[in-house]
Design a protein around this motif. Structure first.
Motif, PDB file in Angstrom:
ATOM      1  N   VAL A  12      47.699  31.483 -19.674  1.00 38.29           N
ATOM      2  CA  VAL A  12      46.877  32.643 -19.319  1.00 38.29           C
ATOM      3  C   VAL A  12      46.621  32.622 -17.819  1.00 38.29           C
ATOM      4  CG1 VAL A  12      45.753  32.826 -21.554  1.00 38.29           C
ATOM      5  CG2 VAL A  12      44.726  31.413 -19.779  1.00 38.29           C
ATOM      6  N   GLN A  13      46.179  33.752 -17.314  1.00 39.28           N
ATOM      7  CA  GLN A  13      45.774  33.808 -15.913  1.00 39.28           C
ATOM      8  C   GLN A  13      44.310  33.412 -15.793  1.00 39.28           C
ATOM      9  OE1 GLN A  13      46.822  37.776 -14.520  1.00 39.28           O
ATOM     10  NE2 GLN A  13      48.756  36.980 -13.717  1.00 39.28           N
ATOM     11  N   ALA A  14      43.940  33.005 -14.623  1.00 37.52           N
ATOM     12  CA  ALA A  14      42.557  32.641 -14.355  1.00 37.52           C
ATOM     13  C   ALA A  14      41.640  33.794 -14.739  1.00 37.52           C
ATOM     14  CB  ALA A  14      42.374  32.289 -12.887  1.00 37.52           C
ATOM     15  N   GLY A  15      40.535  33.439 -15.373  1.00 38.83           N
ATOM     16  CA  GLY A  15      39.607  34.448 -15.859  1.00 38.83           C
ATOM     17  C   GLY A  15      39.852  34.853 -17.295  1.00 38.83           C
ATOM     18  N   GLY A  16      40.993  34.445 -17.837  1.00 39.08           N
ATOM     19  CA  GLY A  16      41.340  34.794 -19.204  1.00 39.08           C
ATOM     20  C   GLY A  16      40.668  33.895 -20.223  1.00 39.08           C
ATOM     21  N   ALA A  17      41.046  34.108 -21.492  1.00 48.25           N
ATOM     22  CA  ALA A  17      40.425  33.360 -22.589  1.00 48.25           C
ATOM     23  C   ALA A  17      41.476  32.902 -23.593  1.00 48.25           C
ATOM     24  CB  ALA A  17      39.383  34.225 -23.291  1.00 48.25           C
ATOM     25  N   LEU A  18      41.178  31.803 -24.244  1.00 44.04           N
ATOM     26  CA  LEU A  18      41.985  31.297 -25.344  1.00 44.04           C
ATOM     27  C   LEU A  18      41.064  30.729 -26.401  1.00 44.04           C
ATOM     28  CD1 LEU A  18      44.886  29.350 -23.560  1.00 44.04           C
ATOM     29  CD2 LEU A  18      45.131  31.425 -24.927  1.00 44.04           C
ATOM     30  N   ARG A  19      41.527  30.716 -27.630  1.00 43.26           N
ATOM     31  CA  ARG A  19      40.786  30.083 -28.710  1.00 43.26           C
ATOM     32  C   ARG A  19      41.676  29.035 -29.355  1.00 43.26           C
ATOM     33  NH1 ARG A  19      38.053  32.569 -34.248  1.00 43.26           N
ATOM     34  NH2 ARG A  19      36.131  31.320 -34.146  1.00 43.26           N
ATOM     35  N   LEU A  20      41.198  27.814 -29.341  1.00 38.50           N
ATOM     36  CA  LEU A  20      41.934  26.720 -29.950  1.00 38.50           C
ATOM     37  C   LEU A  20      41.419  26.475 -31.362  1.00 38.50           C
ATOM     38  CD1 LEU A  20      42.108  24.144 -27.011  1.00 38.50           C
ATOM     39  CD2 LEU A  20      43.589  26.097 -27.498  1.00 38.50           C
ATOM     40  N   PHE A  21      42.351  26.047 -32.217  1.00 40.55           N
ATOM     41  CA  PHE A  21      42.036  25.764 -33.609  1.00 40.55           C
ATOM     42  C   PHE A  21      42.404  24.316 -33.912  1.00 40.55           C
ATOM     43  CE2 PHE A  21      41.662  30.233 -34.964  1.00 40.55           C
ATOM     44  CZ  PHE A  21      42.299  30.869 -33.919  1.00 40.55           C
ATOM     45  N   CYS A  22      41.602  23.681 -34.750  1.00 50.29           N
ATOM     46  CA  CYS A  22      41.905  22.332 -35.225  1.00 50.29           C
ATOM     47  C   CYS A  22      41.712  22.334 -36.733  1.00 50.29           C
ATOM     48  CB  CYS A  22      41.008  21.306 -34.574  1.00 50.29           C
ATOM     49  SG  CYS A  22      41.189  19.634 -35.254  1.00 50.29           S
ATOM     50  N   ALA A  23      42.820  22.325 -37.451  1.00 49.33           N
ATOM     51  CA  ALA A  23      42.773  22.310 -38.911  1.00 49.33           C
ATOM     52  C   ALA A  23      42.856  20.872 -39.401  1.00 49.33           C
ATOM     53  CB  ALA A  23      43.924  23.130 -39.475  1.00 49.33           C
ATOM     54  N   ALA A  24      41.908  20.494 -40.233  1.00 54.11           N
ATOM     55  CA  ALA A  24      41.840  19.116 -40.724  1.00 54.11           C
ATOM     56  C   ALA A  24      42.225  19.039 -42.193  1.00 54.11           C
ATOM     57  CB  ALA A  24      40.444  18.549 -40.544  1.00 54.11           C
ATOM     58  N   SER A  25      42.915  17.987 -42.545  1.00 51.81           N
ATOM     59  CA  SER A  25      43.195  17.697 -43.935  1.00 51.81           C
ATOM     60  C   SER A  25      42.921  16.217 -44.178  1.00 51.81           C
ATOM     61  CB  SER A  25      44.639  18.022 -44.297  1.00 51.81           C
ATOM     62  OG  SER A  25      45.541  17.299 -43.490  1.00 51.81           O
ATOM     63  N   GLY A  26      42.463  15.894 -45.387  1.00 54.45           N
ATOM     64  CA  GLY A  26      42.114  14.524 -45.694  1.00 54.45           C
ATOM     65  C   GLY A  26      40.823  14.079 -45.038  1.00 54.45           C
ATOM     66  N   TYR A  27      40.062  15.034 -44.529  1.00 54.79           N
ATOM     67  CA  TYR A  27      38.827  14.714 -43.788  1.00 54.79           C
ATOM     68  C   TYR A  27      37.946  15.945 -43.798  1.00 54.79           C
ATOM     69  CZ  TYR A  27      35.913  13.296 -39.795  1.00 54.79           C
ATOM     70  OH  TYR A  27      34.869  12.967 -38.975  1.00 54.79           O
ATOM     71  N   ASP A  28      36.680  15.764 -44.077  1.00 56.88           N
ATOM     72  CA  ASP A  28      35.732  16.879 -44.070  1.00 56.88           C
ATOM     73  C   ASP A  28      35.102  16.984 -42.695  1.00 56.88           C
ATOM     74  OD1 ASP A  28      34.718  16.056 -47.420  1.00 56.88           O
ATOM     75  OD2 ASP A  28      36.184  17.532 -46.731  1.00 56.88           O
ATOM     76  N   VAL A  29      35.442  18.050 -41.963  1.00 57.16           N
ATOM     77  CA  VAL A  29      35.019  18.156 -40.572  1.00 57.16           C
ATOM     78  C   VAL A  29      33.514  18.225 -40.417  1.00 57.16           C
ATOM     79  CG1 VAL A  29      37.173  19.248 -39.877  1.00 57.16           C
ATOM     80  CG2 VAL A  29      35.232  20.677 -40.491  1.00 57.16           C
ATOM     81  N   TYR A  30      32.831  18.690 -41.442  1.00 57.25           N
ATOM     82  CA  TYR A  30      31.399  18.905 -41.296  1.00 57.25           C
ATOM     83  C   TYR A  30      30.599  17.622 -41.542  1.00 57.25           C
ATOM     84  CZ  TYR A  30      31.609  19.083 -46.384  1.00 57.25           C
ATOM     85  OH  TYR A  30      31.827  18.792 -47.692  1.00 57.25           O
ATOM     86  N   ARG A  31      31.276  16.562 -41.930  1.00 53.84           N
ATOM     87  CA  ARG A  31      30.544  15.343 -42.291  1.00 53.84           C
ATOM     88  C   ARG A  31      30.212  14.466 -41.091  1.00 53.84           C
ATOM     89  NH1 ARG A  31      29.896  14.880 -47.522  1.00 53.84           N
ATOM     90  NH2 ARG A  31      31.339  15.899 -48.963  1.00 53.84           N
ATOM     91  N   LYS A  32      31.088  14.488 -40.093  1.00 55.98           N
ATOM     92  CA  LYS A  32      30.837  13.658 -38.909  1.00 55.98           C
ATOM     93  C   LYS A  32      31.240  14.433 -37.661  1.00 55.98           C
ATOM     94  CE  LYS A  32      31.369   9.282 -41.363  1.00 55.98           C
ATOM     95  NZ  LYS A  32      31.675   9.868 -42.651  1.00 55.98           N
ATOM     96  N   CYS A  33      31.095  13.807 -36.528  1.00 59.04           N
ATOM     97  CA  CYS A  33      31.322  14.466 -35.259  1.00 59.04           C
ATOM     98  C   CYS A  33      32.801  14.760 -35.025  1.00 59.04           C
ATOM     99  CB  CYS A  33      30.773  13.586 -34.133  1.00 59.04           C
ATOM    100  SG  CYS A  33      30.868  14.327 -32.513  1.00 59.04           S
ATOM    101  N   MET A  34      33.067  15.981 -34.602  1.00 59.67           N
ATOM    102  CA  MET A  34      34.414  16.393 -34.198  1.00 59.67           C
ATOM    103  C   MET A  34      34.378  16.698 -32.710  1.00 59.67           C
ATOM    104  SD  MET A  34      36.348  16.445 -36.905  1.00 59.67           S
ATOM    105  CE  MET A  34      37.718  17.468 -36.345  1.00 59.67           C
ATOM    106  N   GLY A  35      35.460  16.370 -32.024  1.00 57.32           N
ATOM    107  CA  GLY A  35      35.470  16.583 -30.581  1.00 57.32           C
ATOM    108  C   GLY A  35      36.750  17.216 -30.078  1.00 57.32           C
ATOM    109  N   TRP A  36      36.615  17.822 -28.908  1.00 62.86           N
ATOM    110  CA  TRP A  36      37.778  18.326 -28.169  1.00 62.86           C
ATOM    111  C   TRP A  36      37.871  17.544 -26.861  1.00 62.86           C
ATOM    112  CZ3 TRP A  36      41.477  21.526 -29.876  1.00 62.86           C
ATOM    113  CH2 TRP A  36      41.208  22.354 -30.973  1.00 62.86           C
ATOM    114  N   PHE A  37      39.061  17.096 -26.570  1.00 59.27           N
ATOM    115  CA  PHE A  37      39.333  16.356 -25.341  1.00 59.27           C
ATOM    116  C   PHE A  37      40.514  17.006 -24.627  1.00 59.27           C
ATOM    117  CE2 PHE A  37      36.676  12.589 -25.980  1.00 59.27           C
ATOM    118  CZ  PHE A  37      36.339  12.746 -27.314  1.00 59.27           C
ATOM    119  N   ARG A  38      40.665  16.680 -23.363  1.00 65.78           N
ATOM    120  CA  ARG A  38      41.812  17.193 -22.638  1.00 65.78           C
ATOM    121  C   ARG A  38      42.316  16.138 -21.666  1.00 65.78           C
ATOM    122  NH1 ARG A  38      38.848  21.909 -18.981  1.00 65.78           N
ATOM    123  NH2 ARG A  38      37.721  20.521 -17.555  1.00 65.78           N
TER     124      ARG A  38
END
Length: 124
Positions: A12-38
């Motif tokens: 994207v160009q500066a000023g734009g937007a993106l939405r990232l998705f993280c689909a989990a299997s074998g793990y309940d995302v709401y049970r413990k902390c989930m993070g995004w790193f780069r």
């Protein structure tokens, strides 16, 4: 077997937007902390945002006010909405999950499971 799969990256160009998705299997995302790193080329991996089981969100100073982390328990998916993107946001973005309670929200060593990453490129 826990599997985290990221998607939504792109260019994207500066000023734009993106939405990232993280689909989990074998793990309940709401049970413990989930993070995004780069991680940008030649730089260390850094914590961007995290969300806990009670929907408490933590952000790195560099993205506060621009990024929003959320989760959908029914879909077992975590999202990262990125607005007002800057060239310095260019990096590979990873989703990660903790397996113990009380881990540090933006400390990569406290996360046990990792996805393969999705590339985000922001041009000026």
């Amino acid at each position: 077997q826990v599997q985290l799969v990221e998607s939504g990256g792109g260019s994207v160009q500066a000023g734009g937007a993106l939405r990232l998705f993280c689909a989990a299997s074998g793990y309940d995302v709401y049970r413990k902390c989930m993070g995004w790193f780069r991680q940008a080329p030649g730089k260390e991996r850094e914590g961007v945002a995290s969300i806990d089981s009670d929907d408490t969100a933590i952000y790195a100073d560099s993205v506060k006010g621009r990024f929003t982390v959320s989760q959908d328990n029914a879909k077992n998916t975590v999202y990262l909405q990125m607005n007002s993107l800057k060239p310095e946001d260019t990096a590979m973005y990873y989703c990660a999950a903790q397996i113990k309670y009380g881990g540090r929200p933006l400390e990569s060593s406290d996360f046990a499971y990792w996805g393969q990453g999705t590339q985000v490129t922001v041009s000026s």
